[in-house]
Design an enzyme around this catalytic site. Sequence first.
Site, PDB file in Angstrom:
ATOM      1  N   HIS A   1       3.284  23.092 -11.059  1.00  0.00           N
ATOM      2  CA  HIS A   1       4.468  22.202 -11.091  1.00  0.00           C
ATOM      3  C   HIS A   1       4.296  21.012 -10.152  1.00  0.00           C
ATOM      4  O   HIS A   1       5.285  20.445  -9.682  1.00  0.00           O
ATOM      5  CB  HIS A   1       5.758  22.965 -10.732  1.00  0.00           C
TER       6      HIS A   1
ATOM      7  N   SER B   1      -6.348  -6.671  -6.539  1.00  0.00           N
ATOM      8  CA  SER B   1      -5.228  -7.334  -7.189  1.00  0.00           C
ATOM      9  C   SER B   1      -5.326  -8.826  -6.906  1.00  0.00           C
ATOM     10  O   SER B   1      -5.819  -9.230  -5.854  1.00  0.00           O
ATOM     11  CB  SER B   1      -3.921  -6.776  -6.636  1.00  0.00           C
TER      12      SER B   1
ATOM     13  N   LYS C   1      -4.872  -4.049  -2.229  1.00  0.00           N
ATOM     14  CA  LYS C   1      -5.022  -3.154  -3.366  1.00  0.00           C
ATOM     15  C   LYS C   1      -6.460  -2.780  -3.692  1.00  0.00           C
ATOM     16  O   LYS C   1      -7.359  -3.596  -3.639  1.00  0.00           O
ATOM     17  CB  LYS C   1      -4.426  -3.810  -4.619  1.00  0.00           C
TER      18      LYS C   1
END
Length: 464
Positions: free
Chosen positions: A162, A283, A289
């Site tokens: 989960h 980016s 990034k």
Amino acid sequence: MSDNSASAKLSSARLSAPTDAFVEAFTASVEFDQRLYRHDIEGSIAHATMLAKQGILSEAERDAIIQGLEQIRERIAASEFDWSIAQEDVHMNIEAALTAEIGDAGKKLHTGRSRNDQIATDIRLWLRDEIEVIRDGILRLQQALLDLAEREAETILPGFTHLQTAQPITFGHHMMAWFEMLERDRERFADCNRRLNVMPLGAAALAGTSYPIDRHYTADLLGFERPSENSLDSVSDRDFAIEFSADASILMMHLSRFSEELIIWSSAQFAFIELSDSFCTGSSIMPQKKNPDVPELIRGKSGRIFGHLIGLLTLMKGQPLAYNKDNQEDKEPLFDTVDNLQGSLKVFAEMMPGVTCRKQNMREAAMKGFATATDLADYLVGKGMAFRDAHDVVGRAVAFGVAEGRDLSAMSLEELQGFSADIEEDVFKVLTLEGSVAARNHIGGTAPSQVRAAIGRARERINQ
Ligand code: ARG
């Protein structure tokens, strides 16, 4: 590509008007099916060889046809072949060029054959080769995973159910889970190949042919397992293409799930792994990034591959026997599936050796979510408690830990004994991450020794 001569098209006495120019272009497949030229020529050479053996062609005609086809193959490979839309598809383009090259013998090649059994043969021959490339691509990825699993056999991270911390596992064990899925994929493609490796040639348009052909001989020449049993089935069926697409979809589903893990693990919040810079991009606006483009793109490509499976199923579902022009629509989805699958496998296999584990972060994460709670319950069972009671005891200990912000291993013996008098000093051995993984010491378990044994068996399996 030339498109100037509707009149040059294989003429039909049945038709009194030339094909409308737009219809001609609309119905033509040569722009994409020219990709099959090698297999088309291979099939034609085998067919001509069989016709001559049966006395349907003379040996001189056979030799002229084979020589002519070989020359055409070289011209196409050298991009010196003028594909014509007026000739509709790869088959008629090659046949027309052959006749232009060698004269009347070229017109005899199509004896006892139809484009219907020809195309059914071509795709099978082509797909057979591509399946080999795909199986090899899977194998390379599996080998990369084995090396990584070996390197990280003892590295501990939290295992999830989960997406909540469940129990500690080893990174090697996790990689071997993907190895197993890929092994089934590889088997599935071999199985698909077994069913598609049956020769349709000789079915002709749909009913077979009145010439005394030898289908076993042609099948042998082309490396098919056997000639097909039923001529109608041979020219109609594309279930092998659907089966291939289903196998491709399952493989892409695996690669997509795996990609999703790599994406999550390389995020700042998880920070379990680092991908090599050459598989990421920056980016244009955010200087910090480092984006996991490769796994993202593979995850994204699963969409078109699943789409092709649905497309092919839909293509077949309403077709009465035998051949219908609908089948021409099977090629582009197959080509796209093969290209994207092979590309994804290649880049995945190259990316995996550059994955580095941020072991400290993995450890800290494993310590956070009470990952050894089951171990404590198992410990109490070992002291004679029933599992359900042990589950309750540990549940209370975890609730206390949550309130205090402390892991089980950070509690004192006295605190733990407050939950059960059965708990003794030796409890701390099972509450360590190493103790937890080492205890899962059976075939299929996450203990490092078991992971190493599994890697050894896997290497033997793939080397067979
Ligand atoms: N281009 C066709 C295909 O891809 C080849 C077979 C055409 N046969 C025919 N009778 N029109 O299926």
